[in-house]
Write an enzyme that holds these catalytic residues in place. Sequence first.
Site, PDB file in Angstrom:
ATOM      1  N   HIS A 100      41.914  36.944  53.807  1.00 16.84           N
ATOM      2  CA  HIS A 100      40.575  37.506  53.998  1.00 16.84           C
ATOM      3  C   HIS A 100      39.560  36.393  54.267  1.00 16.84           C
ATOM      4  O   HIS A 100      38.666  36.539  55.107  1.00 16.84           O
ATOM      5  CB  HIS A 100      40.120  38.279  52.756  1.00 16.84           C
ATOM      6  CG  HIS A 100      41.004  39.424  52.359  1.00 16.84           C
ATOM      7  ND1 HIS A 100      41.758  39.431  51.205  1.00 16.84           N
ATOM      8  CD2 HIS A 100      41.249  40.614  52.958  1.00 16.84           C
ATOM      9  CE1 HIS A 100      42.415  40.570  51.106  1.00 16.84           C
ATOM     10  NE2 HIS A 100      42.134  41.311  52.160  1.00 16.84           N
ATOM     11  N   SER A 120      47.201  41.353  49.090  1.00 17.57           N
ATOM     12  CA  SER A 120      46.695  41.738  47.764  1.00 17.57           C
ATOM     13  C   SER A 120      47.834  42.325  46.940  1.00 17.57           C
ATOM     14  O   SER A 120      47.828  42.261  45.710  1.00 17.57           O
ATOM     15  CB  SER A 120      45.576  42.767  47.903  1.00 17.57           C
ATOM     16  OG  SER A 120      44.572  42.279  48.759  1.00 17.57           O
ATOM     17  N   ARG A 121      48.822  42.922  47.599  1.00 15.73           N
ATOM     18  CA  ARG A 121      49.924  43.578  46.885  1.00 15.73           C
ATOM     19  C   ARG A 121      50.954  42.583  46.343  1.00 15.73           C
ATOM     20  O   ARG A 121      51.837  42.985  45.581  1.00 15.73           O
ATOM     21  CB  ARG A 121      50.618  44.599  47.797  1.00 15.73           C
ATOM     22  CG  ARG A 121      49.765  45.832  48.084  1.00 15.73           C
ATOM     23  CD  ARG A 121      50.563  46.916  48.798  1.00 15.73           C
ATOM     24  NE  ARG A 121      49.855  48.181  48.834  1.00 15.73           N
ATOM     25  CZ  ARG A 121      49.146  48.619  49.877  1.00 15.73           C
ATOM     26  NH1 ARG A 121      49.038  47.890  50.972  1.00 15.73           N
ATOM     27  NH2 ARG A 121      48.537  49.801  49.821  1.00 15.73           N
TER      28      ARG A 121
HETATM   29  P1  AMP Z   1      43.173  44.621  53.330  1.00 12.89           P
HETATM   30  O1  AMP Z   1      42.176  44.222  52.289  1.00 12.89           O
HETATM   31  O2  AMP Z   1      44.594  44.395  52.910  1.00 12.89           O
HETATM   32  O3  AMP Z   1      42.897  45.979  53.912  1.00 12.89           O
HETATM   33  O4  AMP Z   1      42.974  43.599  54.529  1.00 12.89           O
HETATM   34  C1  AMP Z   1      41.700  43.427  55.131  1.00 12.89           C
HETATM   35  C2  AMP Z   1      41.868  42.616  56.370  1.00 12.89           C
HETATM   36  O5  AMP Z   1      42.455  41.345  56.046  1.00 12.89           O
HETATM   37  C3  AMP Z   1      42.814  43.268  57.391  1.00 12.89           C
HETATM   38  O6  AMP Z   1      42.311  43.068  58.702  1.00 12.89           O
HETATM   39  C4  AMP Z   1      44.097  42.521  57.178  1.00 12.89           C
HETATM   40  O7  AMP Z   1      44.937  42.493  58.325  1.00 12.89           O
HETATM   41  C5  AMP Z   1      43.581  41.130  56.852  1.00 12.89           C
HETATM   42  N1  AMP Z   1      44.613  40.365  56.147  1.00 12.89           N
HETATM   43  C6  AMP Z   1      45.331  40.752  55.065  1.00 12.89           C
HETATM   44  N2  AMP Z   1      46.237  39.811  54.741  1.00 12.89           N
HETATM   45  C7  AMP Z   1      46.099  38.803  55.638  1.00 12.89           C
HETATM   46  C8  AMP Z   1      46.757  37.539  55.864  1.00 12.89           C
HETATM   47  N3  AMP Z   1      47.737  37.143  55.074  1.00 12.89           N
HETATM   48  N4  AMP Z   1      46.349  36.787  56.896  1.00 12.89           N
HETATM   49  C9  AMP Z   1      45.347  37.205  57.723  1.00 12.89           C
HETATM   50  N5  AMP Z   1      44.687  38.372  57.567  1.00 12.89           N
HETATM   51  C10 AMP Z   1      45.054  39.165  56.549  1.00 12.89           C
END
Ligand code: AMP
Length: 294
Positions: free
Chosen positions: A37, A186-187
């Site tokens: 993020h 996050s998981r």
């Molecule tokens: P989430 O909070 O999991 O919905 O993710 C929010 C944003 O962060 C989404 O656009 C995800 O694709 C991105 N994201 C999550 N994990 C990663 C990562 N390891 N590298 C780059 N972007 C990420």
Amino acid sequence: MKICRTIAGLKQQLGELRQEGKTIGFVPTMGFLHEGHASLMRQAKEQNEAAVLSIFVNPTQFGPNEDFDRYPRDEERDLELAEQNGMDLVFLPSVEEMYPRKPLTSVLVSGVTTRLCGASRPGHFDGVGLIVSKLFHIVQPDRAYFGMKDAQQVAVITQLVEDLNFNVDVVPCPTVREPDGLALSSRNVYLSAQQRSQAVVLSQSLQLAKEWIPQPGMTAGELVERVKNHIRGASGAAIDYVELLRFPSLEELSADAAINELPYTVILALAVKFGNTRLIDNSLYEPIGGVDHV
Ligand code: AMP
């Protein structure tokens, strides 16, 4: 950094930024922020005069037996990270603020949602389409940043923006990984120590595929079989899907397609469960000049 919990409050702050003539970069997330993020936030800050982060665990994108209730949350730490990464505004709405009544409108993107997580998580991308449409209408960003970790989400949102003429540039950002290759998520906190050490099999498989693809005569079917066999070697790993598809259309390839001869980019996408925790990862392979690991 200003924190807004209501749509009206956020719109007022955004109005002030726009009056100052500032361009707005937007990073939508579900919180429990990590370095993945943070890389999106940094890029949003670099490429725009103001940056907005949203943190909202969106119930409509979780299936009935998924982890909405236990999804990890840590508002205090998230706000620290947002501040450190230069966010101007953080939007932190409640479920009631975003969905005061049951929405009667659906945002269904077809085609790119038929396979991968669209098939494994029925309704997931309908929830994503709805919340991203709402957030784009509320924030009206110039650019929005999404991680390639969720490559199908990038394909879905790119299509949505094109089809509905949202006035926003979708900016895909590379996947950030742990030193051993595991994609940040996050998981990942759900994993036991043993599952965590086995989880490296996802990124390892993508690396192996990168070595296998250039082999003469390597077909889509053979590659997928090899990757599945490799994943099966990790104890506790249960395959949800392993697919090689055209990207970004996410159309199927025939099993006997010779990968080296394909004139377009393909994606190898994996979803693997360790106990109740489902991890995803993917890599893109470009047609000319060998193989690119994104
Ligand atoms: P989430 O909070 O999991 O919905 O993710 C929010 C944003 O962060 C989404 O656009 C995800 O694709 C991105 N994201 C999550 N994990 C990663 C990562 N390891 N590298 C780059 N972007 C990420």
